[in-house]
Motif scaffolding. Structure first.
Motif, mmCIF file in Angstrom:
data_model
loop_
_atom_site.group_PDB
_atom_site.id
_atom_site.type_symbol
_atom_site.label_atom_id
_atom_site.label_comp_id
_atom_site.label_asym_id
_atom_site.label_seq_id
_atom_site.Cartn_x
_atom_site.Cartn_y
_atom_site.Cartn_z
ATOM 1 N N GLU A 123 -13.468 -18.915 -0.889
ATOM 2 C CA GLU A 123 -12.304 -18.682 -0.376
ATOM 3 C C GLU A 123 -11.580 -17.476 -1.205
ATOM 4 O OE1 GLU A 123 -9.912 -22.131 -0.309
ATOM 5 O OE2 GLU A 123 -11.030 -22.998 1.300
ATOM 6 N N LEU A 124 -11.604 -17.643 -2.471
ATOM 7 C CA LEU A 124 -11.265 -16.373 -3.157
ATOM 8 C C LEU A 124 -11.924 -15.072 -2.898
ATOM 9 C CD1 LEU A 124 -10.267 -18.594 -6.409
ATOM 10 C CD2 LEU A 124 -8.691 -17.524 -4.763
ATOM 11 N N ARG A 125 -13.252 -15.378 -3.053
ATOM 12 C CA ARG A 125 -13.936 -13.951 -2.690
ATOM 13 C C ARG A 125 -13.596 -13.457 -1.385
ATOM 14 N NH1 ARG A 125 -19.890 -15.883 -4.768
ATOM 15 N NH2 ARG A 125 -19.427 -15.500 -7.063
ATOM 16 N N ASP A 126 -13.477 -14.350 -0.409
ATOM 17 C CA ASP A 126 -13.032 -13.668 0.832
ATOM 18 C C ASP A 126 -11.681 -12.969 0.768
ATOM 19 O OD1 ASP A 126 -15.441 -14.649 2.107
ATOM 20 O OD2 ASP A 126 -14.602 -16.410 3.091
ATOM 21 N N GLU A 127 -10.622 -13.730 0.067
ATOM 22 C CA GLU A 127 -9.121 -13.141 0.040
ATOM 23 C C GLU A 127 -9.349 -11.811 -0.847
ATOM 24 O OE1 GLU A 127 -5.221 -14.505 -1.759
ATOM 25 O OE2 GLU A 127 -6.682 -16.014 -1.411
ATOM 26 N N LEU A 128 -10.269 -11.844 -1.848
ATOM 27 C CA LEU A 128 -10.508 -10.528 -2.656
ATOM 28 C C LEU A 128 -10.946 -9.327 -1.774
ATOM 29 C CD1 LEU A 128 -10.218 -9.111 -5.295
ATOM 30 C CD2 LEU A 128 -12.624 -10.032 -5.735
ATOM 31 N N SER A 129 -11.878 -9.587 -0.846
ATOM 32 C CA SER A 129 -12.471 -8.639 0.197
ATOM 33 C C SER A 129 -11.277 -8.271 0.864
ATOM 34 C CB SER A 129 -13.416 -9.106 0.814
ATOM 35 O OG SER A 129 -13.407 -9.997 1.655
ATOM 36 N N ARG A 130 -10.459 -9.202 1.643
ATOM 37 C CA ARG A 130 -9.397 -8.589 2.361
ATOM 38 C C ARG A 130 -8.254 -7.986 1.651
ATOM 39 N NH1 ARG A 130 -9.654 -14.033 3.982
ATOM 40 N NH2 ARG A 130 -7.599 -14.331 3.015
ATOM 41 N N LEU A 131 -7.733 -8.135 0.393
ATOM 42 C CA LEU A 131 -6.945 -7.579 -0.390
ATOM 43 C C LEU A 131 -7.724 -6.123 -0.672
ATOM 44 C CD1 LEU A 131 -5.526 -10.225 -2.610
ATOM 45 C CD2 LEU A 131 -4.285 -8.951 -1.036
ATOM 46 N N LEU A 132 -8.771 -5.831 -1.198
ATOM 47 C CA LEU A 132 -9.371 -4.753 -1.493
ATOM 48 C C LEU A 132 -9.317 -3.549 -0.349
ATOM 49 C CD1 LEU A 132 -12.239 -5.711 -3.633
ATOM 50 C CD2 LEU A 132 -10.207 -4.480 -4.548
ATOM 51 N N ALA A 133 -9.671 -4.400 0.950
ATOM 52 C CA ALA A 133 -9.813 -3.595 2.138
ATOM 53 C C ALA A 133 -8.375 -3.008 2.605
ATOM 54 C CB ALA A 133 -10.142 -4.288 3.259
ATOM 55 N N ALA A 134 -7.173 -4.007 2.305
ATOM 56 C CA ALA A 134 -5.799 -3.642 2.460
ATOM 57 C C ALA A 134 -5.531 -2.692 1.470
ATOM 58 C CB ALA A 134 -4.848 -4.699 2.363
ATOM 59 N N ARG A 135 -5.751 -2.485 0.186
ATOM 60 C CA ARG A 135 -5.774 -1.497 -0.934
ATOM 61 C C ARG A 135 -6.236 -0.075 -0.385
ATOM 62 N NH1 ARG A 135 -7.382 -2.007 -6.838
ATOM 63 N NH2 ARG A 135 -8.882 -0.445 -6.516
ATOM 64 N N GLU A 136 -7.429 -0.115 0.072
ATOM 65 C CA GLU A 136 -8.051 1.031 0.279
ATOM 66 C C GLU A 136 -7.476 1.409 1.559
ATOM 67 O OE1 GLU A 136 -12.242 2.138 2.264
ATOM 68 O OE2 GLU A 136 -12.378 0.868 0.925
ATOM 69 N N THR A 137 -6.777 0.916 2.651
ATOM 70 C CA THR A 137 -5.951 1.336 3.979
ATOM 71 C C THR A 137 -4.661 1.929 3.388
ATOM 72 O OG1 THR A 137 -7.265 -0.278 5.177
ATOM 73 C CG2 THR A 137 -5.303 0.889 5.954
ATOM 74 N N LEU A 138 -4.047 1.420 2.383
ATOM 75 C CA LEU A 138 -2.919 1.878 1.848
ATOM 76 C C LEU A 138 -3.168 3.119 1.119
ATOM 77 C CD1 LEU A 138 -1.208 -1.525 0.784
ATOM 78 C CD2 LEU A 138 -0.569 0.163 2.577
ATOM 79 N N ASP A 139 -4.212 3.238 0.393
ATOM 80 C CA ASP A 139 -4.324 4.496 -0.583
ATOM 81 C C ASP A 139 -4.878 5.656 0.541
ATOM 82 O OD1 ASP A 139 -4.355 3.323 -2.935
ATOM 83 O OD2 ASP A 139 -6.435 2.706 -3.176
ATOM 84 N N ASP A 140 -5.494 5.192 1.624
ATOM 85 C CA ASP A 140 -5.729 6.258 2.824
ATOM 86 C C ASP A 140 -4.376 6.771 3.128
ATOM 87 O OD1 ASP A 140 -8.362 6.213 2.114
ATOM 88 O OD2 ASP A 140 -8.950 4.897 3.787
ATOM 89 N N TYR A 141 -3.478 6.083 3.698
ATOM 90 C CA TYR A 141 -2.207 6.272 4.113
ATOM 91 C C TYR A 141 -1.444 7.086 3.264
ATOM 92 C CZ TYR A 141 2.285 5.503 6.638
ATOM 93 O OH TYR A 141 3.557 5.850 7.034
ATOM 94 N N ALA A 142 -1.344 6.709 1.766
ATOM 95 C CA ALA A 142 -0.787 7.639 0.883
ATOM 96 C C ALA A 142 -1.097 8.870 0.806
ATOM 97 C CB ALA A 142 -0.574 6.887 -0.443
ATOM 98 N N ALA A 143 -2.487 9.094 0.809
ATOM 99 C CA ALA A 143 -3.064 10.347 0.765
ATOM 100 C C ALA A 143 -2.999 11.132 2.205
ATOM 101 C CB ALA A 143 -4.744 10.087 0.344
ATOM 102 N N GLY A 144 -2.544 10.709 3.039
ATOM 103 C CA GLY A 144 -2.271 11.195 4.388
ATOM 104 C C GLY A 144 -3.560 11.058 5.062
ATOM 105 N N GLU A 145 -4.522 10.655 5.121
ATOM 106 C CA GLU A 145 -5.794 10.410 5.588
ATOM 107 C C GLU A 145 -5.765 9.706 6.791
ATOM 108 O OE1 GLU A 145 -9.016 9.341 3.016
ATOM 109 O OE2 GLU A 145 -8.227 10.945 1.651
ATOM 110 N N VAL A 146 -4.694 8.835 7.189
ATOM 111 C CA VAL A 146 -4.747 7.726 8.254
ATOM 112 C C VAL A 146 -3.619 8.296 9.113
ATOM 113 C CG1 VAL A 146 -4.224 5.457 8.917
ATOM 114 C CG2 VAL A 146 -5.384 5.807 7.192
ATOM 115 N N VAL A 147 -3.773 8.534 10.496
ATOM 116 C CA VAL A 147 -2.797 8.846 11.324
ATOM 117 C C VAL A 147 -2.380 7.750 12.100
ATOM 118 C CG1 VAL A 147 -2.297 10.271 13.160
ATOM 119 C CG2 VAL A 147 -3.736 11.331 11.682
ATOM 120 N N ALA A 148 -1.162 7.288 12.256
ATOM 121 C CA ALA A 148 -0.637 6.042 12.625
ATOM 122 C C ALA A 148 -0.570 6.496 14.297
ATOM 123 C CB ALA A 148 0.559 5.845 12.191
#
Length: 148
Positions: A123-148
């Motif tokens: 369960e913790l490994r699954d949660e960690l992978s979801r958190l890492l994916a969310a952080r990557e998405t937020l980093d992309d959004y902060a860098a302006g790479e993701v268009v809403a």
């Protein structure tokens, strides 16, 4: 056997409470050591010779001070070494005896992971992978790479 091991450990821990003279944690002033300089010096007209005698006397005093400190540490260090070596040897022998007395099924059971721990790890490994994916998405959004 357990009581003997317990006594060995308590002896070792008791010995660790006494600081060595060389430890920096000992903040008390060192005890004055006897000086090897003569108390009453004969008067000599040669001041350079007296200076050299004083220098040699100070060096001898320092050497014997270091020597006395070292000798006072050797005995507890030797005792500590003997205790640690005996404790390690006894512990290794007892673990080997215990391992040899167990059956293959008992050893396999001791080596298997608890199912609750395995489930929680998954369960913790699954949660960690979801958190890492969310952080990557937020980093992309902060860098302006993701268009809403």
């Amino acid at each position: 056997k357990y009581e003997a091991a317990k006594d060995s450990v308590s002896l070792f821990l008791d010995a660790q409470r006494h600081p060595f003279a060389q430890d920096l944690l000992v903040s008390e002033e060192p005890t004055p050591r006897p000086s090897f300089r003569p108390q009453s010096r004969p008067t000599a007209s040669n001041d350079a010779f007296e200076g050299q005698v004083d220098f040699v006397a100070r060096q001898i005093d320092r050497y014997f001070g270091i020597f006395a400190t070292r000798v006072s540490d050797v005995i507890p260090m030797s005792a500590d070494y003997a205790l640690v070596q005996n404790l390690g040897r006894d512990l290794a022998l007892r673990v080997a005896d215990a391992a040899h007395s167990l059956s293959d099924e008992a050893v396999a059971q001791l080596l298997t992971e608890d199912p609750d721990v395995a489930r929680q790890r998954s369960e913790l490994r699954d949660e960690l992978s979801r958190l890492l994916a969310a952080r990557e998405t937020l980093d992309d959004y902060a860098a302006g790479e993701v268009v809403a």
